[in-house]
Enzyme design. Sequence first.
Site, short mmCIF file in Angstrom:
data_model
loop_
_atom_site.label_atom_id
_atom_site.label_comp_id
_atom_site.label_asym_id
_atom_site.label_seq_id
_atom_site.Cartn_x
_atom_site.Cartn_y
_atom_site.Cartn_z
N HIS A 39 -13.69 -1.90 -31.72
CA HIS A 39 -12.62 -1.59 -32.60
C HIS A 39 -12.27 -0.09 -32.48
O HIS A 39 -13.07 0.76 -32.53
CB HIS A 39 -12.55 -1.82 -34.24
CG HIS A 39 -12.89 -3.51 -34.36
ND1 HIS A 39 -12.06 -4.09 -34.91
CD2 HIS A 39 -14.06 -4.11 -34.13
CE1 HIS A 39 -12.52 -5.40 -34.92
NE2 HIS A 39 -13.92 -5.39 -34.73
N HIS B 124 -16.28 -6.68 -28.31
CA HIS B 124 -15.15 -5.83 -28.49
C HIS B 124 -15.51 -4.48 -29.23
O HIS B 124 -16.36 -4.46 -30.10
CB HIS B 124 -14.11 -6.68 -29.20
CG HIS B 124 -14.47 -7.36 -30.41
ND1 HIS B 124 -14.97 -8.49 -30.39
CD2 HIS B 124 -14.39 -7.04 -31.53
CE1 HIS B 124 -15.33 -9.01 -31.66
NE2 HIS B 124 -14.79 -8.00 -32.23
P1 5GP Z 1 -14.71 -8.77 -35.51
O1 5GP Z 1 -14.76 -9.17 -36.75
O2 5GP Z 1 -15.15 -9.86 -34.59
O3 5GP Z 1 -15.47 -7.61 -35.17
O4 5GP Z 1 -13.31 -8.60 -34.88
C1 5GP Z 1 -12.47 -9.59 -34.39
C2 5GP Z 1 -10.89 -8.83 -34.72
O5 5GP Z 1 -10.21 -9.86 -33.76
C3 5GP Z 1 -10.24 -9.18 -35.76
O6 5GP Z 1 -9.94 -7.74 -36.46
C4 5GP Z 1 -9.23 -9.80 -35.86
O7 5GP Z 1 -7.90 -9.50 -36.51
C5 5GP Z 1 -8.68 -9.94 -34.40
N1 5GP Z 1 -8.47 -10.95 -33.80
C6 5GP Z 1 -8.73 -12.31 -33.96
N2 5GP Z 1 -7.93 -13.09 -33.18
C7 5GP Z 1 -6.90 -12.07 -32.55
C8 5GP Z 1 -5.84 -12.58 -31.65
O8 5GP Z 1 -5.65 -13.77 -31.42
N3 5GP Z 1 -5.30 -11.52 -31.28
C9 5GP Z 1 -5.31 -10.32 -31.49
N4 5GP Z 1 -4.44 -9.28 -31.34
N5 5GP Z 1 -6.52 -9.88 -32.52
C10 5GP Z 1 -7.32 -11.10 -32.87
#
Ligand code: 5GP
Length: 111
Positions: free
Chosen positions: A99, A97
């Site tokens: 951001h 993903h």
């Molecule tokens: P990472 O730290 O892996 O780059 O980011 C994962 C992101 O996914 C985090 O910012 C977290 O808030 C978001 N996230 C995790 N679970 C969910 C979910 O069930 N729904 C949504 N909308 N965001 C999520």
Amino acid sequence: MEDCIFCKIVKGKIPSTKVYEDENVYAFKDINPAAPIHVLVIPKEHTTNILDTKSETIAKIFEAINKIAKKEGFAKEGFRVINNCGENAGQTVMHMHFHIIAGKKLGEGIV
Ligand code: 5GP
Ligand code: ZN
């Protein structure tokens, strides 16, 4: 992929606030926003991170980011795109993903 929360979001098994969708890409609001605008942009097909993702897929994601920035109205004022890849970067969801962070003056630091 089973047990992947973002695959479940793509399939509608977990609710999300959709921001954009096309054949290959889905974008939705982050559940724990780091800024007034915090959108996650993902490929519909599961990959783990940028290392196992085809460059065509990455290109489609950036085409979507371009459209989202214009559609949501923050293209002109500016925004940041972040990808966390692997443990040291703090990747917590193992479905690739990007951001999009926007809606305020962002800090100058990268780390
Ligand atoms: P990472 O730290 O892996 O780059 O980011 C994962 C992101 O996914 C985090 O910012 C977290 O808030 C978001 N996230 C995790 N679970 C969910 C979910 O069930 N729904 C949504 N909308 N965001 C999520
Ligand atoms: Zn997945």
